[in-house]
Design a protein around this motif. Structure first.
Motif, PDB file in Angstrom:
ATOM      1  N   THR A 146      30.577  45.187  28.580  1.00  0.00           N
ATOM      2  CA  THR A 146      30.854  45.422  27.110  1.00  0.00           C
ATOM      3  C   THR A 146      32.288  44.612  26.899  1.00  0.00           C
ATOM      4  O   THR A 146      32.729  45.041  25.780  1.00  0.00           O
ATOM      5  CB  THR A 146      30.819  46.776  26.739  1.00  0.00           C
ATOM      6  N   LEU A 147      33.033  44.329  27.750  1.00  0.00           N
ATOM      7  CA  LEU A 147      34.354  43.895  27.692  1.00  0.00           C
ATOM      8  C   LEU A 147      34.403  42.343  27.898  1.00  0.00           C
ATOM      9  O   LEU A 147      33.629  41.796  28.384  1.00  0.00           O
ATOM     10  CB  LEU A 147      35.112  44.431  29.006  1.00  0.00           C
ATOM     11  N   LYS A 148      35.619  41.719  27.321  1.00  0.00           N
ATOM     12  CA  LYS A 148      35.892  40.359  27.384  1.00  0.00           C
ATOM     13  C   LYS A 148      36.633  40.029  28.569  1.00  0.00           C
ATOM     14  O   LYS A 148      37.736  40.640  28.459  1.00  0.00           O
ATOM     15  CB  LYS A 148      36.446  39.938  26.023  1.00  0.00           C
ATOM     16  N   PRO A 149      36.037  39.269  29.172  1.00  0.00           N
ATOM     17  CA  PRO A 149      36.725  38.809  30.463  1.00  0.00           C
ATOM     18  C   PRO A 149      37.849  37.926  30.021  1.00  0.00           C
ATOM     19  O   PRO A 149      37.967  37.038  29.041  1.00  0.00           O
ATOM     20  CB  PRO A 149      35.692  38.102  31.474  1.00  0.00           C
ATOM     21  N   SER A 150      39.005  37.892  31.224  1.00  0.00           N
ATOM     22  CA  SER A 150      40.059  36.950  30.677  1.00  0.00           C
ATOM     23  C   SER A 150      40.427  36.096  31.913  1.00  0.00           C
ATOM     24  O   SER A 150      40.429  36.842  33.192  1.00  0.00           O
ATOM     25  CB  SER A 150      41.247  38.116  30.367  1.00  0.00           C
ATOM     26  N   ASP A 151      40.564  34.883  32.088  1.00  0.00           N
ATOM     27  CA  ASP A 151      41.011  34.125  33.097  1.00  0.00           C
ATOM     28  C   ASP A 151      42.466  34.435  33.650  1.00  0.00           C
ATOM     29  O   ASP A 151      42.678  33.965  34.720  1.00  0.00           O
ATOM     30  CB  ASP A 151      40.581  32.850  32.910  1.00  0.00           C
ATOM     31  N   ALA A 152      43.055  35.211  32.780  1.00  0.00           N
ATOM     32  CA  ALA A 152      44.553  35.542  33.004  1.00  0.00           C
ATOM     33  C   ALA A 152      44.503  36.564  34.019  1.00  0.00           C
ATOM     34  O   ALA A 152      45.805  36.924  34.725  1.00  0.00           O
ATOM     35  CB  ALA A 152      45.356  35.793  31.816  1.00  0.00           C
ATOM     36  N   GLY A 153      43.581  37.455  34.267  1.00  0.00           N
ATOM     37  CA  GLY A 153      43.374  38.277  35.210  1.00  0.00           C
ATOM     38  C   GLY A 153      42.517  39.348  35.081  1.00  0.00           C
ATOM     39  O   GLY A 153      41.492  39.152  34.028  1.00  0.00           O
ATOM     40  N   ARG A 178      36.004  34.825  35.515  1.00  0.00           N
ATOM     41  CA  ARG A 178      36.285  35.445  36.870  1.00  0.00           C
ATOM     42  C   ARG A 178      35.969  36.933  35.980  1.00  0.00           C
ATOM     43  O   ARG A 178      36.847  37.281  35.408  1.00  0.00           O
ATOM     44  CB  ARG A 178      37.282  35.229  37.346  1.00  0.00           C
ATOM     45  N   MET A 179      35.135  37.579  36.538  1.00  0.00           N
ATOM     46  CA  MET A 179      34.677  38.900  36.120  1.00  0.00           C
ATOM     47  C   MET A 179      35.557  39.848  36.891  1.00  0.00           C
ATOM     48  O   MET A 179      35.021  40.965  37.648  1.00  0.00           O
ATOM     49  CB  MET A 179      33.154  39.457  36.248  1.00  0.00           C
ATOM     50  N   PHE A 180      37.110  40.012  36.556  1.00  0.00           N
ATOM     51  CA  PHE A 180      37.878  40.975  37.384  1.00  0.00           C
ATOM     52  C   PHE A 180      38.248  42.142  36.284  1.00  0.00           C
ATOM     53  O   PHE A 180      38.392  41.800  35.206  1.00  0.00           O
ATOM     54  CB  PHE A 180      39.121  40.187  37.584  1.00  0.00           C
ATOM     55  N   PHE A 181      38.526  43.130  36.820  1.00  0.00           N
ATOM     56  CA  PHE A 181      38.528  44.554  35.961  1.00  0.00           C
ATOM     57  C   PHE A 181      39.475  45.286  36.891  1.00  0.00           C
ATOM     58  O   PHE A 181      39.752  45.469  38.030  1.00  0.00           O
ATOM     59  CB  PHE A 181      37.125  45.323  35.775  1.00  0.00           C
ATOM     60  N   SER A 182      40.234  46.305  35.945  1.00  0.00           N
ATOM     61  CA  SER A 182      40.983  47.375  36.456  1.00  0.00           C
ATOM     62  C   SER A 182      40.483  48.420  36.310  1.00  0.00           C
ATOM     63  O   SER A 182      40.064  48.949  34.860  1.00  0.00           O
ATOM     64  CB  SER A 182      42.543  47.179  35.897  1.00  0.00           C
TER      65      SER A 182
END
Length: 334
Positions: free
Chosen positions: A121-128, A297-301
């Motif tokens: 449900t979140l928008k991925p960002s190539d910035a991190g 890149r499906m990166f999440f915090s």
């Protein structure tokens, strides 16, 4: 936990995350009731640590019956497919199921709800890595599954705001580990790679987390979470090439070296989808939506869950080891 004296309903207990949540609750001494469909796989129901009731989350009467005497609800069940002959079926299933479950919970007076959404449900960002603030609109979601999770999550948020639904939302990233009986799309990659059937890969990345850490995060959300809030339950950001190299090392194989561009694979994905529609068999391994997703890149915090809930995830390599061990025991890996 304070809810241990009451009855807790978990939907989707025959599935990957649902079975882990039910076992985590039972391990805390909670009384667990699990909801399963008649067609559910029995693999994760062997020695189930509680009571099992049969029903479909889209059936409001069945949900009201399952929720009688229940004080706490974990709604984990979902149609987790990245492809279907009719993609809108995935959207209909997840929206209708969530609406039916939440309406029944309000009607029966459930006191606390943990709703399992997804980082889809979140928008991925190539910035991190992104966090809970990167909420996507339905039009921004790639593919039917992600869109289905967006509209279902927005429904829950609206019911919290307008009708006092006592729900908090957890957003698992990419769980791996034991009991991935279907298996999930990521589980299929692990199985294919472990069996030496992935000689090449795309330059993409994902956030890997042990399914049992995700389950523990559900319990932490119940104990410490705030109604209406969203909490990412992730692990570590990993490049797909590094994930496949880890699998190769554990299997005594050489890691794949060939990195493929996405564009030339689009026609092959189109053909795969067409063959799957004609045959009516298993979902295709390569799909158009999966290639579109691989652009990011499906990166999440998980920082919010760590700070507010005390959530911690073990190293992703441990999760991978447990996943491979389970697939091997299940006969999926030679």
């Amino acid at each position: 936990m304070s809810e241990s004296s009451g009855l807790i309903l978990v939907t989707g207990v025959s599935g990957f995350v649902g079975s882990a949540v039910a076992r985590a609750l039972a391990g805390r001494g909670c009384r667990v009731r699990g909801l399963v469909r008649a067609s559910s796989s029995p693999v994760n129901l062997v020695d189930f640590p509680g009571e099992l009731v049969e029903g479909d989350v889209r059936d409001s009467d069945a949900m009201e019956s399952a929720l009688r005497g229940v004080g706490t609800l974990f709604h984990v069940a979902a149609d987790y497919r990245l492809w279907a002959p009719d993609p809108e079926e995935i959207v209909r299933n997840n929206l209708a199921g969530t609406q039916s479950v939440m309406r029944a919970a309000l009607k029966t007076g459930v006191e606390r709800i943990v709703y399992t959404s997804s980082v889809a449900t979140l928008k991925p960002s190539d910035a991190g890595a992104v966090d809970e603030r990167a909420a996507a609109a339905p039009s921004e979601a790639i593919g039917a599954y992600k869109r289905s999770k967006v509209v279902a999550e927005r429904l829950v948020e609206q019911m919290v705001a307008r009708e006092g639904l006592p729900a908090m939302i957890v957003q698992p990233s990419t769980p791996i580990g034991p009991r991935d009986v279907r298996p999930t799309p990521t589980g299929r990659i692990i199985v294919e790679a472990a069996n030496g059937r992935m000689p090449a890969y795309l330059d993409s990345g994902l956030n890997l987390v042990h399914v049992d850490d995700v389950a523990r995060g559900h319990l932490l959300a119940l104990e410490k979470g705030a109604v209406g809030q969203r909490y990412i339950l992730g692990g570590q950001d990993v490049m797909l090439g590094d994930m496949l190299a880890e699998i190769a090392v554990r299997m005594g194989r050489r890691p794949p070296r060939l990195r493929l561009p996405r564009a030339p694979l689009m026609p092959l994905a189109w053909v795969n989808e067409g063959l799957a529609r004609l045959s009516g068999k298993r979902d295709p391994f390569l799909t158009l939506d999966s290639l579109r997703m691989a652009r990011h890149r499906m990166f999440f915090s998980s920082e919010k869950a760590e700070q507010e809930l005390g959530y911690i995830a073990r190293p992703w390599q441990e999760a991978m080891g447990d996943a491979i061990d389970w697939f091997r025991q299940a006969g999926m890996i030679r």
